[in-house]
Every structure is written in structure tokens, then in C-alpha cells.
Design an enzyme around this catalytic site. Structure first.
Site, PDB file in Angstrom:
ATOM      1  N   GLY A   1      -3.447  -4.047   6.494  1.00  0.00           N
ATOM      2  CA  GLY A   1      -2.356  -3.707   7.404  1.00  0.00           C
ATOM      3  C   GLY A   1      -2.632  -2.396   8.097  1.00  0.00           C
TER       4      GLY A   1
ATOM      5  N   LYS B   1      -9.023  -6.953   8.780  1.00  0.00           N
ATOM      6  CA  LYS B   1      -7.945  -6.534   9.678  1.00  0.00           C
ATOM      7  C   LYS B   1      -8.293  -7.052  11.059  1.00  0.00           C
ATOM      8  CE  LYS B   1      -6.757  -2.239   7.296  1.00  0.00           C
ATOM      9  NZ  LYS B   1      -6.792  -0.759   7.359  1.00  0.00           N
TER      10      LYS B   1
ATOM     11  N   ASP C   1      -7.460   2.834  -2.749  1.00  0.00           N
ATOM     12  CA  ASP C   1      -8.110   2.885  -1.429  1.00  0.00           C
ATOM     13  C   ASP C   1      -8.427   4.338  -1.094  1.00  0.00           C
ATOM     14  OD1 ASP C   1      -8.979   2.590   1.175  1.00  0.00           O
ATOM     15  OD2 ASP C   1      -7.097   1.752   1.952  1.00  0.00           O
TER      16      ASP C   1
ATOM     17  N   LYS D   1      -1.304  -1.059  -4.234  1.00  0.00           N
ATOM     18  CA  LYS D   1      -2.471  -0.266  -3.819  1.00  0.00           C
ATOM     19  C   LYS D   1      -2.050   1.178  -3.667  1.00  0.00           C
ATOM     20  CE  LYS D   1      -4.691  -0.011   0.705  1.00  0.00           C
ATOM     21  NZ  LYS D   1      -5.253  -0.837   1.793  1.00  0.00           N
TER      22      LYS D   1
ATOM     23  N   SER E   1       0.852  -1.181   0.000  1.00  0.00           N
ATOM     24  CA  SER E   1       0.000   0.000   0.000  1.00  0.00           C
ATOM     25  C   SER E   1       0.890   1.235   0.000  1.00  0.00           C
ATOM     26  CB  SER E   1      -0.882  -0.019   1.251  1.00  0.00           C
ATOM     27  OG  SER E   1      -1.597   1.183   1.367  1.00  0.00           O
TER      28      SER E   1
ATOM     29  N   GLU F   1     -11.272   0.282  -2.715  1.00  0.00           N
ATOM     30  CA  GLU F   1     -11.463   0.009  -1.289  1.00  0.00           C
ATOM     31  C   GLU F   1     -12.099   1.194  -0.590  1.00  0.00           C
ATOM     32  OE1 GLU F   1      -7.817  -1.437   0.439  1.00  0.00           O
ATOM     33  OE2 GLU F   1      -8.480  -1.061   2.491  1.00  0.00           O
TER      34      GLU F   1
ATOM     35  N   LYS G   1      -3.384   5.152  -2.535  1.00  0.00           N
ATOM     36  CA  LYS G   1      -4.401   5.929  -1.830  1.00  0.00           C
ATOM     37  C   LYS G   1      -4.928   7.000  -2.770  1.00  0.00           C
ATOM     38  CE  LYS G   1      -3.968   4.018   2.280  1.00  0.00           C
ATOM     39  NZ  LYS G   1      -5.076   3.363   2.988  1.00  0.00           N
TER      40      LYS G   1
ATOM     41  N   ASP H   1     -13.457  -1.999   3.916  1.00  0.00           N
ATOM     42  CA  ASP H   1     -12.459  -2.020   4.994  1.00  0.00           C
ATOM     43  C   ASP H   1     -13.158  -1.471   6.247  1.00  0.00           C
ATOM     44  OD1 ASP H   1     -10.385  -1.396   6.760  1.00  0.00           O
ATOM     45  OD2 ASP H   1      -9.100  -0.405   5.317  1.00  0.00           O
TER      46      ASP H   1
HETATM   47  O1  OSB Z   1      -6.929   1.784   4.876  1.00  0.00           O
HETATM   48  O2  OSB Z   1      -5.786   0.022   4.669  1.00  0.00           O
HETATM   49  C1  OSB Z   1      -5.912   1.165   5.105  1.00  0.00           C
HETATM   50  C2  OSB Z   1      -2.683   2.301   6.804  1.00  0.00           C
HETATM   51  C3  OSB Z   1      -3.208   2.916   7.912  1.00  0.00           C
HETATM   52  C4  OSB Z   1      -4.559   2.971   8.091  1.00  0.00           C
HETATM   53  C5  OSB Z   1      -5.417   2.419   7.154  1.00  0.00           C
HETATM   54  C6  OSB Z   1      -4.910   1.786   6.032  1.00  0.00           C
HETATM   55  C7  OSB Z   1      -3.510   1.751   5.846  1.00  0.00           C
HETATM   56  C8  OSB Z   1      -2.876   1.174   4.692  1.00  0.00           C
HETATM   57  C9  OSB Z   1      -1.456   0.679   4.828  1.00  0.00           C
HETATM   58  O3  OSB Z   1      -3.384   1.139   3.598  1.00  0.00           O
HETATM   59  C10 OSB Z   1      -1.355  -0.725   5.271  1.00  0.00           C
HETATM   60  C11 OSB Z   1       0.039  -1.114   5.647  1.00  0.00           C
HETATM   61  O4  OSB Z   1       0.948  -0.944   4.840  1.00  0.00           O
HETATM   62  O5  OSB Z   1       0.236  -1.596   6.782  1.00  0.00           O
HETATM   63 MG    MG Z   2      -8.179   0.646   3.666  1.00  0.00          MG
END
Ligand code: OSB
Ligand code: MG
Length: 371
Positions: free
Chosen positions: A293, A265, A191, A164, A138, A216, A166, A241
Site C-alpha cells: 500500500g 505495488k 519493514d 507489519k 502496516s 521487508e 516499521k 519492495d
Molecule cells: O514500504 O510499504 C511501504 C507507506 C508508504 C510508503 C511505503 C510503505 C508504506 C507502508 C504503508 O508500509 C502501506 C499502507 O498502509 O498503505
Molecule cells: Mg515496504
């Protein structure tokens, strides 16, 4: 036989991410969180990690609410109730509403301790069926298109199985189209961390041209109704999520057709036992799942790896290698990814040893509770 937990320790850690991580809600670099430890009568140590952030931008929980709920409620419930199996913890915690990340942090330490006492891996304890898992990554919002393209090509070359990105209003379609033109065959997804509403439906429909694996959590953090409306009008699969906190939520989202994929998660759903229930439900309903994560240390990462060995985790998750996040992790060896694959450790419990010196060095406060 009851499970002889003698002590619970709450260690509050402060660590700095190697790189700032930016989402639709802002940037994080300083991490503060709890490592939990459950110790039995022979000195076995089980570890868990609370994944709440200092601010409640992702869900409502924070480091401080975790502190309050664990200390004033959850640990008391553990002291008052017999635990025969880690699966009992979910029920024992039921008098406390939500506060999933606080629950998961304690339950995770108990699962690890249970597996270590049985001398089996956490993956085996959960019924895992694979010896390796696929790793995705991500990538936070980058300062420029150039930075983003460089990062993606670096991670594609490292072998990560999907990328992924953002997104947020104003940083979505054009950015993803550019990425797609440079990486025509790479599995990519976006996401939004709940940054859109149904008013943005035309913009979200445009993403259908880009052959994304999924989008997402485009809409509100607590919504499954508008997501069903959106899914009915776009081809790109929606992955939920933030909206899914339990197997019951997952059931409703599946019934409403609010999503085709779920990001599981452990922290967000209140623990491994609840995650396993969601897994079973998705298996019955043919819903793809993957493990998300929360920028964890090796402890949380190890839990994610064990969970990802269950058979319905059909898509690469967000669990990447430790060196992408930390100069120094608190587990030995660190979590490593080779050619997009993580080999599941074969040592008991979470399978990674705790680096006690590192754990100590990052700990800013510790409290011990006698059971
Ligand atoms: O939305 O999945 C998410 C990180 C912090 C809070 C929410 C998210 C995320 C990530 C990164 O997308 C996940 C990671 O690399 O641990
Ligand atoms: Mg997410």
C-alpha cells in the site's frame, strides 16, 4: 475496435492523514497526489491514483515528477496511439524510462474505464479468482513501546490477519522481541524501507529468533545482490519492495535468490499489466506475493483490492480500511474490513462510487486533456 477515450483529467488533491505515518525516513501526514480520470464517448468515467509522495524518500518519484511526466510525455503518447485494450498502455509508455507511478496512475484509469465499459468488475477484467481478500496492516514507527503495543492489540482485536511494523537501526530487535512476547501467536513482520547495510548483518540475524513472517526491504532501495547474500545467511524470508520495478527485476531477484517473497505495488511497477506479469512469474516460480500500500484513498485501495484477487496473492496485504487513514474518503461506500476480510465489490470497474463532492472539496487543481 479502438478504445474511444475522449478526455483525460488530472486532478491534484491535498488530503490530511488521520494519523501521522513514520518510517525509517521520516514522518508524513499531509498527502498530495493525483487522481486521474479517463472518460469515454458515452460518459463512462475510469479512475486512477498516483501514489508518489511530495518527497522522493521511498523511490525517486515525486508528485512534481508525476505531473511533468504525465503532462509532457505520457498523455501525449496516449493521444498519438490507438489503445485497443488496457494491456496496450504498457507498450505505448515504453519510450519513457521508469517513472512507474506516473504510468500506473494513467493506466489504472484506463483499466477501470475498460471494465466499466464491459460492465464487469476490475477483478474479473484482471482474471481474479476470489470474492474476498485478507487484510493486514502496516503500523508506522510509534512514539513509544506502549503506543505500539496498544495499536497492535487494537488491530489484532479488529481481526487484521497480520501486523507489519516499521523498523530502523536502533528500533528493531528489542522492540520486536517485546512485541513477540506480548503476541506469541500473531503473524508479525518488519519493514525497514532500506535502512540497513550488510554491515548490520549480525543485528539482522538476531531477528531469526522471533519467527517473523518476513523482513521487508532491509537493504538499499536499488539492491538485489546484497539481499541475496543476506538471504543466504538468515532464516527469516526476505520480501523485496523498493527493489522490484518490473517483471524483469523480479526474474533477476528470483534467479539470484535475493528474496522469497515479493510485495507488489501497482504504482512502483508501472501499472496493473506489469503487476500481472510479475504475478505470473511468481506463480511459475512458487514465490509468494502480496499487495503493498501507499496510504491511498479509496481509488488506489480499490485497485489494490482487485489485483489481490489474483491467485498468487497468497499472503495478506497492506490494504486496510479507509477509516484508518481518512476522516472522509473520496469513494462511497468507504473501504471496510470485517474481521480481517475485505469483500470485493461486485459493481463494475473499481466497484466503489466516486464521492464527487468530496473529490471536488480536496481538489486544488485540475487540468483537462482532449484526446
Ligand atoms: O514500504 O510499504 C511501504 C507507506 C508508504 C510508503 C511505503 C510503505 C508504506 C507502508 C504503508 O508500509 C502501506 C499502507 O498502509 O498503505
Ligand atoms: Mg515496504
Amino acid at each position: 475496435m479502438t478504445f474511444p477515450i475522449m478526455q483525460i483529467k488530472l486532478k491534484r488533491l491535498k488530503m490530511t492523514l488521520k494519523n501521522p505515518f513514520t518510517t525509517s525516513f521520516g514522518t508524513m501526514q499531509e498527502k498530495e497526489f493525483f487522481i486521474t480520470e479517463a472518460i469515454d464517448d458515452s460518459g463512462n468515467r475510469g479512475f486512477g491514483e498516483s501514489v508518489a509522495f511530495p518527497a522522493p524518500w521511498y523511490t525517486e518519484e515525486t508528485v512534481e515528477t508525476n505531473n511533468h511526466i504525465m503532462k509532457d510525455f505520457l498523455i501525449k503518447l496516449l493521444q498519438e496511439n490507438d489503445i485497443r485494450h488496457p494491456e496496450d498502455v504498457r507498450k505505448i509508455f515504453q519510450p519513457v524510462k521508469r517513472n512507474s507511478m506516473a504510468k500506473a496512475a494513467l493506466e489504472g484509469a484506463i483499466w477501470d474505464l475498460y471494465a466499466k465499459r464491459k460492465n464487469i468488475t476490475l477483478s474479473e477484467a484482471l482474471g481474479g479468482t476470489t470474492a474476498q481478500i485478507d487484510a493486514g496492516i502496516s503500523i508506522g514507527i510509534q512514539p513509544s513501546m506502549n503506543d505500539l503495543l496498544q495499536k497492535i492489540s487494537h488491530h489484532v482485536n479488529q481481526g487484521y490477519k497480520r501486523i507489519k511494523m516499521k523498523i530502523k537501526p536502533g528500533w528493531d530487535y528489542e522492540m520486536l522481541r517485546e512485541v513477540r512476547s506480548h503476541f506469541p501467536d500473531t503473524p508479525i513482520m518488519a519493514d525497514a524501507n532500506s535502512a540497513y547495510t550488510l554491515e548490520d548483518i549480525d543485528q539482522l540475524k538476531k531477528l531469526d529468533e522471533l519467527d517473523l513472517m518476513m523482513i521487508e526491504q532491509p537493504l538499499a532501495h536499488d539492491d538485489i545482490v546484497d539481499h541475496a547474500k543476506l538471504q543466504a545467511s538468515i532464516r527469516t524470508p526476505i520480501c523485496l519492495d523498493e527493489s522490484i520495478h518490473s517483471a524483469e527485476d523480479a526474474q533477476k531477484a528470483i534467479e539470484l535468490e535475493s528474496c522469497r517473497i515479493i510485495n507488489v505495488k501497482i504504482g512502483r511497477v508501472g501499472g496493473i499489466t506489469e503487476a500481472k506479469l510479475i504475478h505470473g512469474l511468481c506463480r511459475e516460480n512458487n514465490i509468494d506475493i502480496w499487495c503493498g500500500g501507499m496510504l491511498e484513498t479509496g481509488v488506489g485501495r480499490a485497485h489494490n483490492i482487485a489485483l489481490s484477487t489474483l491467485p498468487q496473492f497468497t499472503l495478506p496485504g497492506d490494504t486496510a480500511g479507509s477509516p484508518l487513514y481518512w476522516k472522509k474518503d473520496i469513494v462511497k461506500p468507504e473501504v471496510t474490513v470485517n474481521n480481517g476480510i475485505i469483500t470485493v465489490p461486485d459493481k463494475p470497474g473499481i466497484g466503489y462510487e466516486i464521492d464527487d463532492a468530496a473529490l471536488e472539496a480536496f481538489t486544488v487543481n485540475e487540468e483537462v486533456f482532449e484526446m
